[in-house]
Write an enzyme that holds these catalytic residues in place. Structure first.
Site, PDB file in Angstrom:
ATOM      1  N   CYS A  89     -13.382  -8.167   6.506  1.00  0.00           N
ATOM      2  CA  CYS A  89     -13.233  -8.299   5.046  1.00  0.00           C
ATOM      3  C   CYS A  89     -14.502  -8.850   4.391  1.00  0.00           C
ATOM      4  O   CYS A  89     -14.573  -8.935   3.173  1.00  0.00           O
ATOM      5  CB  CYS A  89     -12.035  -9.209   4.765  1.00  0.00           C
ATOM      6  SG  CYS A  89     -11.538  -9.274   3.058  1.00  0.00           S
ATOM      7  N   PHE A 149     -21.001   4.224 -10.414  1.00  0.00           N
ATOM      8  CA  PHE A 149     -22.300   4.044 -11.080  1.00  0.00           C
ATOM      9  C   PHE A 149     -22.851   2.663 -10.722  1.00  0.00           C
ATOM     10  O   PHE A 149     -22.177   1.659 -10.893  1.00  0.00           O
ATOM     11  CB  PHE A 149     -22.087   4.157 -12.598  1.00  0.00           C
ATOM     12  CG  PHE A 149     -23.355   4.167 -13.401  1.00  0.00           C
ATOM     13  CD1 PHE A 149     -23.905   5.357 -13.871  1.00  0.00           C
ATOM     14  CD2 PHE A 149     -24.009   2.977 -13.713  1.00  0.00           C
ATOM     15  CE1 PHE A 149     -25.063   5.358 -14.619  1.00  0.00           C
ATOM     16  CE2 PHE A 149     -25.175   2.969 -14.456  1.00  0.00           C
ATOM     17  CZ  PHE A 149     -25.710   4.164 -14.908  1.00  0.00           C
ATOM     18  N   GLY A 150     -24.076   2.610 -10.205  1.00  0.00           N
ATOM     19  CA  GLY A 150     -24.708   1.320  -9.897  1.00  0.00           C
ATOM     20  C   GLY A 150     -24.389   0.774  -8.518  1.00  0.00           C
ATOM     21  O   GLY A 150     -24.729  -0.373  -8.220  1.00  0.00           O
ATOM     22  N   TYR A 154     -23.374  -0.129  -2.034  1.00  0.00           N
ATOM     23  CA  TYR A 154     -22.010  -0.575  -1.741  1.00  0.00           C
ATOM     24  C   TYR A 154     -21.100   0.612  -1.398  1.00  0.00           C
ATOM     25  O   TYR A 154     -20.338   0.569  -0.425  1.00  0.00           O
ATOM     26  CB  TYR A 154     -21.498  -1.326  -2.970  1.00  0.00           C
ATOM     27  CG  TYR A 154     -20.154  -2.002  -2.835  1.00  0.00           C
ATOM     28  CD1 TYR A 154     -20.052  -3.297  -2.331  1.00  0.00           C
ATOM     29  CD2 TYR A 154     -18.996  -1.367  -3.263  1.00  0.00           C
ATOM     30  CE1 TYR A 154     -18.814  -3.936  -2.244  1.00  0.00           C
ATOM     31  CE2 TYR A 154     -17.756  -1.998  -3.181  1.00  0.00           C
ATOM     32  CZ  TYR A 154     -17.680  -3.280  -2.677  1.00  0.00           C
ATOM     33  OH  TYR A 154     -16.454  -3.904  -2.595  1.00  0.00           O
ATOM     34  N   PRO A 184      -9.132  -1.307  -1.478  1.00  0.00           N
ATOM     35  CA  PRO A 184      -8.671  -1.901  -2.739  1.00  0.00           C
ATOM     36  C   PRO A 184      -9.384  -1.283  -3.945  1.00  0.00           C
ATOM     37  O   PRO A 184     -10.542  -0.838  -3.845  1.00  0.00           O
ATOM     38  CB  PRO A 184      -9.066  -3.377  -2.616  1.00  0.00           C
ATOM     39  CG  PRO A 184      -9.406  -3.606  -1.174  1.00  0.00           C
ATOM     40  CD  PRO A 184      -9.891  -2.275  -0.667  1.00  0.00           C
ATOM     41  N   VAL A 187      -9.923  -5.830  -8.021  1.00  0.00           N
ATOM     42  CA  VAL A 187      -9.012  -6.946  -7.751  1.00  0.00           C
ATOM     43  C   VAL A 187      -9.597  -8.203  -8.398  1.00  0.00           C
ATOM     44  O   VAL A 187     -10.825  -8.386  -8.413  1.00  0.00           O
ATOM     45  CB  VAL A 187      -8.860  -7.130  -6.218  1.00  0.00           C
ATOM     46  CG1 VAL A 187      -7.988  -8.334  -5.890  1.00  0.00           C
ATOM     47  CG2 VAL A 187      -8.267  -5.852  -5.593  1.00  0.00           C
TER      48      VAL A 187
HETATM   49  N1  CAA Z   1     -21.556   6.004 -16.293  1.00  0.00           N
HETATM   50  C1  CAA Z   1     -22.569   6.675 -16.915  1.00  0.00           C
HETATM   51  N2  CAA Z   1     -23.634   6.063 -17.488  1.00  0.00           N
HETATM   52  C2  CAA Z   1     -23.632   4.718 -17.462  1.00  0.00           C
HETATM   53  C3  CAA Z   1     -22.619   3.981 -16.857  1.00  0.00           C
HETATM   54  C4  CAA Z   1     -21.530   4.675 -16.274  1.00  0.00           C
HETATM   55  N3  CAA Z   1     -20.495   4.049 -15.669  1.00  0.00           N
HETATM   56  N4  CAA Z   1     -22.912   2.671 -16.971  1.00  0.00           N
HETATM   57  C5  CAA Z   1     -24.097   2.588 -17.625  1.00  0.00           C
HETATM   58  N5  CAA Z   1     -24.524   3.837 -17.945  1.00  0.00           N
HETATM   59  C6  CAA Z   1     -25.746   4.194 -18.642  1.00  0.00           C
HETATM   60  C7  CAA Z   1     -26.012   3.304 -19.816  1.00  0.00           C
HETATM   61  O1  CAA Z   1     -25.343   3.773 -20.957  1.00  0.00           O
HETATM   62  C8  CAA Z   1     -27.523   3.412 -19.961  1.00  0.00           C
HETATM   63  O2  CAA Z   1     -27.839   4.651 -20.529  1.00  0.00           O
HETATM   64  P1  CAA Z   1     -29.240   4.851 -21.344  1.00  0.00           P
HETATM   65  O3  CAA Z   1     -30.342   4.576 -20.375  1.00  0.00           O
HETATM   66  O4  CAA Z   1     -29.173   6.260 -21.797  1.00  0.00           O
HETATM   67  O5  CAA Z   1     -29.173   3.847 -22.464  1.00  0.00           O
HETATM   68  C9  CAA Z   1     -27.964   3.458 -18.492  1.00  0.00           C
HETATM   69  O6  CAA Z   1     -26.860   3.983 -17.755  1.00  0.00           O
HETATM   70  C10 CAA Z   1     -28.280   2.071 -17.970  1.00  0.00           C
HETATM   71  O7  CAA Z   1     -28.935   2.203 -16.752  1.00  0.00           O
HETATM   72  P2  CAA Z   1     -29.642   0.963 -16.097  1.00  0.00           P
HETATM   73  O8  CAA Z   1     -30.269   1.370 -14.823  1.00  0.00           O
HETATM   74  O9  CAA Z   1     -30.537   0.303 -17.111  1.00  0.00           O
HETATM   75  O10 CAA Z   1     -28.407   0.033 -15.755  1.00  0.00           O
HETATM   76  P3  CAA Z   1     -28.162  -1.456 -16.211  1.00  0.00           P
HETATM   77  O11 CAA Z   1     -29.274  -2.303 -15.719  1.00  0.00           O
HETATM   78  O12 CAA Z   1     -27.744  -1.500 -17.623  1.00  0.00           O
HETATM   79  O13 CAA Z   1     -26.850  -1.885 -15.374  1.00  0.00           O
HETATM   80  C11 CAA Z   1     -25.273  -1.817 -13.600  1.00  0.00           C
HETATM   81  C12 CAA Z   1     -26.282  -1.039 -14.424  1.00  0.00           C
HETATM   82  C13 CAA Z   1     -25.886  -3.065 -12.997  1.00  0.00           C
HETATM   83  C14 CAA Z   1     -24.839  -0.917 -12.495  1.00  0.00           C
HETATM   84  C15 CAA Z   1     -24.087  -2.227 -14.501  1.00  0.00           C
HETATM   85  O14 CAA Z   1     -23.615  -1.078 -15.177  1.00  0.00           O
HETATM   86  C16 CAA Z   1     -22.941  -2.765 -13.685  1.00  0.00           C
HETATM   87  O15 CAA Z   1     -22.947  -3.914 -13.224  1.00  0.00           O
HETATM   88  N6  CAA Z   1     -21.906  -1.950 -13.448  1.00  0.00           N
HETATM   89  C17 CAA Z   1     -20.741  -2.357 -12.644  1.00  0.00           C
HETATM   90  C18 CAA Z   1     -20.745  -1.657 -11.346  1.00  0.00           C
HETATM   91  C19 CAA Z   1     -19.435  -1.941 -10.672  1.00  0.00           C
HETATM   92  O16 CAA Z   1     -18.403  -1.349 -10.963  1.00  0.00           O
HETATM   93  N7  CAA Z   1     -19.421  -2.856  -9.726  1.00  0.00           N
HETATM   94  C20 CAA Z   1     -18.216  -3.219  -9.044  1.00  0.00           C
HETATM   95  C21 CAA Z   1     -18.339  -4.651  -8.605  1.00  0.00           C
HETATM   96  S1  CAA Z   1     -16.799  -5.241  -7.927  1.00  0.00           S
HETATM   97  C22 CAA Z   1     -16.635  -4.400  -6.507  1.00  0.00           C
HETATM   98  O17 CAA Z   1     -17.513  -3.733  -6.048  1.00  0.00           O
HETATM   99  C23 CAA Z   1     -15.323  -4.543  -5.791  1.00  0.00           C
HETATM  100  C24 CAA Z   1     -14.739  -3.235  -5.509  1.00  0.00           C
HETATM  101  O18 CAA Z   1     -14.731  -2.834  -4.369  1.00  0.00           O
HETATM  102  C25 CAA Z   1     -14.118  -2.460  -6.576  1.00  0.00           C
END
Ligand code: CAA
Length: 248
Positions: A89, A149-150, A154, A184, A187
């Protein structure tokens, strides 16, 4: 019901804690691992659990190190007995779009989330094979099934965990061992709390159940997979995600 020795990596984390409580509540001997530099926080966690009636042992284990896992699993076998239930985990995030992702953030996530599964399981598998009984549960993520995305690092590591599950399930199916993945969704834990609030909110709005999962809801699935009752499900990927991703 037989009482077993259960090892939960990342056991002091949000989902890990709920899994430890659930398995301890069923009477198993539970050992939670923690990242060695976080000893003080782990001991405070253990004290809180004890106050709530859960007796959970702690083991320092750097899951990204093959040698440290060998040492820690050896000590657990000596002190408690061979591990019969293993829950992988431990996991971290280092989110960022690929165009900005550093090699360090790629490697950290692969080492902690995926290499760890090999490191720990490799050191418990022979004991399970000798005993002719074992339960291995890998806690992956909806984002390993659908991408996010991002999360190139992971999502790759979490998808890789299920590849490991399927391969090891085949190797151990005739030996009394089941190997499964639980995936999951979002959460309520410190990991999701660290996300940008607007991003988290929009993801929750896209969950068909319109809410985050509770750690206990993941723990119930893990406990069933770890039980004597689960003698015939192996190599599966069980989604617990509020309908966020459905698959056949
Ligand atoms: N889909 C499409 N486009 C997206 C988007 C998405 N989901 N999210 C952001 N964008 C776009 C923005 O609108 C922006 O567009 P423009 O450049 O045209 O303005 C661009 O992408 C931003 O790109 P950057 O590279 O500058 O990204 P950022 O620095 O703003 O941040 C990120 C990106 C860090 C990934 C942030 O969006 C983030 O933290 N996202 C969350 C990711 C996520 O879901 N993590 C889960 C964590 S919990 C977990 O992982 C547990 C589990 O198992 C579920």
């Amino acid at each position: 019901m037989s009482k077993r020795v259960a090892l939960v990596t990342g056991g002091t984390g949000g989902i890990g804690s709920a899994i430890c409580r659930e398995l301890a509540g069923l009477g198993h001997t539970v050992v939670a691992t923690y990242y060695p530099p976080e000893k003080e926080a782990a001991e405070a966690w253990q004290k809180r659990k004890k106050e709530k009636g859960f007796d959970i042992a702690l083991a320092a284990m750097d899951v990204s190190s093959y040698e440290d896992c060998e040492r820690a699993v050896g000590e657990i076998a000596r002190d408690k007995g061979p591990v019969e239930i293993l829950v992988n985990c431990a996991g971290i995030t280092r989110d960022g779009t690929l165009k900005k992702m550093t090699e360090a953030n790629w490697k950290a996530v692969m080492a902690t989330n995926l290499d760890s599964v090999f490191h720990v399981t490799r050191h418990v598998i022979n004991g399970m094979l000798e005993k002719g009984w074992g339960r291995i549960i890998n806690v992956a993520s909806v984002n390993g099934q659908r991408g996010q995305f991002g999360q190139a690092n992971y999502a790759s590591a979490k998808a890789g965990m299920h590849g490991f599950t399927m391969a090891v399930a085949l190797e151990t199916a005739a030996k009394g061992i089941t190997v499964n993945t639980v995936s999951p969704g979002y959460v309520a834990t410190a990991m999701t709390e660290a996300m940008p609030k607007d991003v988290l909110e929009s993801i929750i709005n896209s969950v068909p159940m319109r809410r985050m999962g509770k750690p206990e809801e993941i723990a119930h699935a893990v406990a069933w997979l770890a039980s004597e009752d689960n003698g015939y499900t192996t190599g599966a990927n069980i989604p617990v995600n509020g309908g966020l991703f459905t698959s056949h």
